[in-house]
Design a protein around this motif. Sequence first.
Motif, short mmCIF file in Angstrom:
data_model
loop_
_atom_site.label_atom_id
_atom_site.label_comp_id
_atom_site.label_asym_id
_atom_site.label_seq_id
_atom_site.Cartn_x
_atom_site.Cartn_y
_atom_site.Cartn_z
N SER A 48 12.69 -0.69 -13.43
CA SER A 48 12.59 -1.60 -12.28
C SER A 48 11.18 -1.71 -11.70
O SER A 48 10.80 -2.79 -11.22
CB SER A 48 13.58 -1.19 -11.19
N ASN A 51 9.04 -8.18 -12.62
CA ASN A 51 8.61 -9.11 -11.58
C ASN A 51 9.66 -9.20 -10.47
O ASN A 51 10.83 -9.49 -10.71
CB ASN A 51 8.39 -10.50 -12.20
N HIS A 52 9.23 -8.93 -9.23
CA HIS A 52 10.16 -8.87 -8.10
C HIS A 52 10.81 -10.22 -7.83
O HIS A 52 12.01 -10.30 -7.51
CB HIS A 52 9.43 -8.38 -6.85
N TYR A 53 10.04 -11.29 -7.94
CA TYR A 53 10.59 -12.62 -7.66
C TYR A 53 11.65 -13.00 -8.69
O TYR A 53 12.67 -13.62 -8.35
CB TYR A 53 9.47 -13.66 -7.65
N ILE A 79 14.84 -3.06 -6.53
CA ILE A 79 13.39 -3.03 -6.40
C ILE A 79 12.98 -2.20 -5.18
O ILE A 79 12.04 -1.41 -5.23
CB ILE A 79 12.83 -4.47 -6.27
N PHE A 80 13.70 -2.35 -4.07
CA PHE A 80 13.29 -1.72 -2.81
C PHE A 80 13.86 -0.31 -2.66
O PHE A 80 13.18 0.57 -2.15
CB PHE A 80 13.74 -2.59 -1.63
N ASN A 136 12.49 -4.66 4.72
CA ASN A 136 11.40 -5.10 3.84
C ASN A 136 11.05 -6.57 4.05
O ASN A 136 10.48 -7.20 3.15
CB ASN A 136 11.79 -4.86 2.38
N ASN A 161 12.82 -9.31 4.19
CA ASN A 161 13.53 -10.31 3.39
C ASN A 161 14.71 -10.85 4.18
O ASN A 161 15.88 -10.72 3.79
CB ASN A 161 14.00 -9.71 2.06
#
Length: 347
Positions: free
Chosen positions: A146, A150-152, A195-196, A273, A275
């Motif tokens: 992870s 790419n996060h997006y 991811i987070f 985060n 979002n």
Amino acid sequence: MNPLIFSTIISTLMLGTLLVIISSHWLLTWIGLEMNLFAIIPLIIKSHNPRSIEAATKYFMNQASASMLLMMAILVNFMNSGQWTMTNLENTAASYLAFTALIMKLGMAPFHFWVPETLQGSPLSSGILILTWQKLAPLCILYMISPFINHYLVMITAMMSILIGGWGGLNQTQLRKIMAYSSIAHMGWMTAIIIFNPTMTLLNLIIYIITTLTMFLLLIKTTSTTLLSMSTNWNKFPLLMTLTSMTLLSMGGLPPFSGFIPKWLIIQELIKNNNIILSLTMALAALLNLFFYLRITYSTTLTMFPSTNSTKHSWLLNKTDNLLNLPTLTILSTMLLPLTPILLFMD
């Protein structure tokens, strides 16, 4: 199925997943995934009808394609880094290929089409393995790689899976397809937070496995595969239908049931985060899943069959009476919310 053959298949299935979990070498991980694939195929076609053969073929084609993509990612990464370790995935093309292969294996959007069809053609006992045990190995690999993805791309895939998992289950009357779309949505929730905070993914996975296992055991006990057959079971299994409705509401994330824990913590972590829009969209999309769970609950427990059931026995003999683990699983899938402060402290 022959007991010796069945025990060999189950042992291979378990060994393949454990090999993926404990390995840090790409080649051994790929071998573990292939062992998983070839062990589940006989369990899908054990009913020996054209529908199960079609389901096994679709499952094999999708998983084999994903395995080829993963092997390509492994070779591209090896040519650029000279290493076989899973924690070294610096090449961008390799990370994209590996992520695509893993979401194909997990049945996430846009590669979700095989999940409802495969589950519809499989027996309920095999459907449990497809939606629970078969998710462990790909999620374990996704957990380890992870940081290199790419996060997006992860967020877009997760959001698409949640939306498709909600919209796809709205017009379904087959319970196995509803569970398939529920799995697609849950995979989206797990991927969105990996991811987070990967620990949240593991927590979501544990609760998802418990609730899905409970739901499938209840379906096996009542021999229900459609909404119509489930709606006629209230007179025969009133207690089991009550447990079924509680489990469905827990899967939808309705408080105060256990399924509310991961959604609550994931939304909280996403807001931390920054979002906010993503978390709001995910919470609204979860209402779609909750809607068709409530529809099943309404048709099974809140409505009564027009005439009382005069017979005490079913036409088909039910051989699954020894489900001693069902009370424990029901408690775990519905009553874990008071443990949320402890889970936050462990995190």
